[in-house]
Each structure stands twice: as C-alpha cells, then as structure tokens.
Design a protein around this motif. Structure first.
Motif, short mmCIF file in Angstrom:
data_model
loop_
_atom_site.label_atom_id
_atom_site.label_comp_id
_atom_site.label_asym_id
_atom_site.label_seq_id
_atom_site.Cartn_x
_atom_site.Cartn_y
_atom_site.Cartn_z
N ASN A 102 -17.80 14.35 9.88
CA ASN A 102 -17.14 14.30 11.87
C ASN A 102 -15.70 14.36 10.84
OD1 ASN A 102 -18.87 14.01 12.84
ND2 ASN A 102 -18.58 11.48 12.83
N GLU A 103 -15.09 14.50 9.44
CA GLU A 103 -13.85 14.04 9.22
C GLU A 103 -13.84 15.84 9.00
OE1 GLU A 103 -10.90 12.90 5.65
OE2 GLU A 103 -12.55 11.71 6.99
N LEU A 104 -14.62 16.19 8.01
CA LEU A 104 -14.39 18.32 8.51
C LEU A 104 -14.58 18.86 9.31
CD1 LEU A 104 -16.95 18.57 5.32
CD2 LEU A 104 -14.20 19.17 5.61
N LEU A 105 -14.89 18.30 10.84
CA LEU A 105 -15.01 20.13 11.79
C LEU A 105 -13.37 19.61 12.60
CD1 LEU A 105 -18.00 17.80 13.82
CD2 LEU A 105 -17.65 20.36 12.82
N GLY A 106 -13.93 21.31 12.22
CA GLY A 106 -12.33 21.41 12.96
C GLY A 106 -11.22 21.71 11.64
N THR A 107 -11.18 21.53 10.96
CA THR A 107 -10.63 21.93 9.49
C THR A 107 -10.43 23.41 9.14
OG1 THR A 107 -11.72 20.26 8.22
CG2 THR A 107 -10.25 22.11 7.34
N LEU A 108 -9.06 23.66 9.16
CA LEU A 108 -8.71 24.67 8.80
C LEU A 108 -8.53 24.98 7.63
CD1 LEU A 108 -6.67 27.87 10.29
CD2 LEU A 108 -5.22 26.96 9.80
N LEU A 109 -9.17 26.66 7.51
CA LEU A 109 -9.25 26.50 6.15
C LEU A 109 -9.43 28.05 5.43
CD1 LEU A 109 -12.29 27.72 5.18
CD2 LEU A 109 -12.84 25.36 5.61
N LYS A 110 -9.21 28.46 4.19
CA LYS A 110 -9.08 30.03 3.86
C LYS A 110 -10.25 30.07 2.80
CE LYS A 110 -6.00 31.34 1.12
NZ LYS A 110 -4.81 31.68 0.42
N ALA A 111 -10.88 30.74 3.18
CA ALA A 111 -12.41 31.35 2.33
C ALA A 111 -12.53 32.29 1.94
CB ALA A 111 -13.33 30.64 3.10
N THR A 112 -12.41 32.60 0.57
CA THR A 112 -12.91 33.67 -0.67
C THR A 112 -13.85 34.01 -0.54
OG1 THR A 112 -10.99 33.08 -1.21
CG2 THR A 112 -11.69 35.51 -1.84
N GLY A 113 -14.72 35.49 -0.27
CA GLY A 113 -16.27 35.32 -0.26
C GLY A 113 -16.46 36.79 -1.07
N ARG A 114 -18.29 37.06 -0.46
CA ARG A 114 -18.81 38.07 0.10
C ARG A 114 -19.80 37.88 1.61
NH1 ARG A 114 -23.81 38.19 -1.93
NH2 ARG A 114 -24.23 36.90 -3.24
N VAL A 115 -19.80 39.39 2.33
CA VAL A 115 -20.62 39.33 2.86
C VAL A 115 -21.87 39.01 2.63
CG1 VAL A 115 -20.76 39.78 5.09
CG2 VAL A 115 -19.12 39.70 4.96
N ASN A 116 -23.23 38.82 3.26
CA ASN A 116 -24.63 39.02 2.59
C ASN A 116 -25.28 39.51 3.98
OD1 ASN A 116 -26.71 38.67 0.77
ND2 ASN A 116 -27.75 37.45 1.81
N HIS A 117 -25.66 39.79 4.41
CA HIS A 117 -26.57 40.43 5.57
C HIS A 117 -28.21 39.48 5.34
CE1 HIS A 117 -28.36 41.90 9.94
NE2 HIS A 117 -29.00 42.16 8.42
N ASN A 118 -28.16 38.55 6.45
CA ASN A 118 -29.85 37.44 5.88
C ASN A 118 -30.52 38.59 6.59
OD1 ASN A 118 -31.21 35.74 6.85
ND2 ASN A 118 -29.82 34.15 6.07
N ALA A 119 -31.28 39.14 6.03
CA ALA A 119 -32.29 39.94 7.06
C ALA A 119 -33.68 38.90 7.80
CB ALA A 119 -33.23 40.88 5.81
N MET A 120 -33.60 37.83 7.43
CA MET A 120 -34.36 36.40 8.46
C MET A 120 -34.22 36.57 9.67
SD MET A 120 -36.31 33.17 7.53
CE MET A 120 -37.19 33.35 6.17
N GLN A 134 -5.52 23.30 1.76
CA GLN A 134 -4.67 23.25 2.83
C GLN A 134 -4.06 24.62 2.20
OE1 GLN A 134 -2.96 20.12 0.59
NE2 GLN A 134 -3.85 19.12 1.73
N PRO A 135 -4.36 25.66 3.38
CA PRO A 135 -3.92 26.86 3.27
C PRO A 135 -2.14 26.87 3.73
CG PRO A 135 -4.96 26.79 5.16
CD PRO A 135 -4.88 25.91 4.35
N ASN A 136 -1.49 27.37 3.07
CA ASN A 136 0.16 27.86 3.72
C ASN A 136 0.00 28.25 4.48
OD1 ASN A 136 3.08 28.48 3.81
ND2 ASN A 136 3.33 27.39 1.76
N ALA A 137 0.59 27.48 5.60
CA ALA A 137 0.39 28.36 7.15
C ALA A 137 2.00 29.31 6.74
CB ALA A 137 1.48 27.02 8.43
N LYS A 138 3.20 29.63 6.02
CA LYS A 138 4.52 30.47 6.14
C LYS A 138 3.25 31.69 5.79
CE LYS A 138 8.18 27.32 6.31
NZ LYS A 138 9.16 26.89 5.79
N ASP A 139 2.50 31.30 3.99
CA ASP A 139 2.50 31.69 3.73
C ASP A 139 1.20 33.19 4.23
OD1 ASP A 139 3.30 31.27 1.54
OD2 ASP A 139 1.77 30.79 0.25
#
Length: 145
Positions: A102-120, A134-139
């Motif tokens: 419940n605390e996590l829902l609505g959290t603004l975050l920056k994630a780095t990663g890769r895209v994978n296609h889930n065939a299933m 805690q992404p820096n808003a100004k950046d």
C-alpha cells in the motif's frame, strides 16, 4: 516513453508511477552460486544448503501506457527499500506485505532496464536492472527539455 518501448530496447530509463504491485514470489537457489535449483540440490554444490531468491512484479505507468515490470532479488530489495533478511520474513508472513504494498502504490520512480517479449502472454515486459525511488525532478525536467 512507455508507449515507445519495443522488445529490442536495452539500457533504457523509464520515469513512471508504480500502479500495481504483486506480492514477492520466492524460489530456491543454491546458496553458493545463486543459480535456481529445481531438483532440490545444486548439481555443482550438492553439499551447500539452499537459499531463497525472490521476484516482485508490478505495473509502471508514465501516462502514455503501462508495462509489466519485473524486479528480481537485488532490484526488489531496492524497490522495497529493505534488507534481504527482512524480505525473507515475508515468505512466512504474507500478510506483512500488505502495508508495504500500500505504501509503494503511487510511487514515482525511475527504472533502468531492458524490454523482454513474454511470448506466453504476448506482451512486452520491463526487466528492471536499477531502481531510483527518489528521481531528481530538476534533472528529469532538464532531460525532457
């Protein structure tokens, strides 16, 4: 933008809101090499005890679209902002995850990663490699301009 992601994207950053979070799913791994164990023992380290790794899934939404995000053990500890020993306790007490979720829902975050296609499920998924709660808003504004 999430709407622009394709299954060939790697090393991309997404600034989005976490709009759904699933409970951690635990699976057995070798305590020595950390590889997944399916037969009860690691073929290379038979004498070593088993440990548990985990994965948390959720959905990220940036206003253009949403994408299922997958947070494996290290990224899940970053997402939950908890130590491994504390997350391991959730294996026995699933109800304890509810207030965390419940605390996590609505959290603004920056994630780095890769895209994978889930065939299933015939959908793209974002495999998270780094989490910034805690992404820096100004950046971020400067990057968008």
């Amino acid at each position: 933008k999430v709407a622009d992601l394709s299954k060939f994207d790697n090393g991309v950053e997404v600034l989005a809101t976490l709009v759904e979070v699933g409970e951690p799913r635990f699976y057995e791994v070798c305590s020595e090499c950390k590889r997944r164990v399916k037969e009860g023992t690691c073929p290379d380290h038979k004498e070593k005890p088993l440990a548990y790794a985990y994965v948390i899934t959720g959905f990220l939404d940036d206003g253009t679209d949403n994408i299922r995000a997958v947070f494996f053990t290290d990224q899940a500890t970053s997402l939950l902002n908890k130590e491994d020993k504390d997350i391991q306790l959730l294996r026995e007490d699933k109800e304890a995850f509810i207030p965390i979720k419940n605390e996590l829902l609505g959290t603004l975050l920056k994630a780095t990663g890769r895209v994978n296609h889930n065939a299933m499920f015939d959908r793209n998924e974002f495999i998270v490699q780094e989490v910034d709660l805690q992404p820096n808003a100004k950046d971020e504004l400067a990057r968008l301009q």
